[in-house]
Design an enzyme around this catalytic site. Sequence first.
Site, PDB file in Angstrom:
ATOM      1  CG  HIS A  52      -0.411   0.076   2.541  1.00 19.84           C
ATOM      2  ND1 HIS A  52       0.404  -0.895   3.076  1.00 19.84           N
ATOM      3  CD2 HIS A  52      -0.525   1.031   3.504  1.00 19.84           C
ATOM      4  CE1 HIS A  52       0.746  -0.552   4.313  1.00 19.84           C
ATOM      5  NE2 HIS A  52       0.211   0.621   4.587  1.00 19.84           N
ATOM      6  CG  HIS A  57       4.085   0.135   4.171  1.00 22.77           C
ATOM      7  ND1 HIS A  57       4.037  -1.168   4.606  1.00 22.77           N
ATOM      8  CD2 HIS A  57       3.666   0.899   5.214  1.00 22.77           C
ATOM      9  CE1 HIS A  57       3.586  -1.190   5.855  1.00 22.77           C
ATOM     10  NE2 HIS A  57       3.356   0.052   6.247  1.00 22.77           N
TER      11      HIS A  57
HETATM   12 FE    FE Z   1       2.777   0.736   8.091  1.00 26.79          FE
HETATM   13 ZN    ZN Z   2       0.085   1.555   6.619  1.00 24.35          ZN
END
Ligand code: FE
Ligand code: ZN
Length: 239
Positions: A52, A57
């Site tokens: 995501h 990330h």
């Molecule tokens: Fe996270």
């Molecule tokens: Zn997250």
Amino acid sequence: MEVVQVPVLSDNYVYLAHDGDETAVIDPAVAEPVLAAAAERGWRITQILNTHWHPDHVGANLAIKAATGARITGPAGEAAKIPGLDRAVAEGDTVAVGAATGRVIDVPGHTAGHNAYYFADAGVLFCGDTLFALGCGRLFEGTPAQMSASLAKLMALPDATAVYCAHEYTQANARFAVTVEPGNDALARRVVAIDAARAAGRPTVPSSIGLERATNPFVRAGSVAEFAARRAAKDGFRG
Ligand code: FE
Ligand code: ZN
């Protein structure tokens, strides 16, 4: 497939998934320790897989791509928010790392387009911030019904599947879980093991689908309403 866990920032896990002459990085928050972990093993990073769009990330997507030429695969539902994206994927698509094949599973709830990557032959699941050891992601962009359905999809995987989630939140999750199911013996035993692991400086991740099914209060909720109530209670929990 060989999986290496790289702890970064305060509680993130970045993963290297290696098979044949390929290495994929899952959810690179930062670049340096990830590049170092691959170099140490003589592995060549060829791909990045993002679950995501959150910065912890995708933060090192561009740096790792610049350093290695890695090709970036991420969720179609969040394509515009994934730096350097080469391939957008959604439910039913597959990704290949060496000879290993991973299936893309749509798991909206934490974010609207969140993906998980499931490598059936290796028995490995990369689920980002959807399912955690004894927890689940906060509902930033999705509804309780969506997250509950997403967790149910993951719970349909084989019990032995290794659950590589993206954060070490387990001890805090455990403090909440025991308030929900004080009479769950499997949970009580797990909490002892978690506390021992953390006291020894060891990770509590990966978990397994079977262990989560037996002890995780979010996947064990009997209805969407019960899930929603538990998620809301956890959001306000100060254990
Ligand atoms: Fe996270
Ligand atoms: Zn997250």
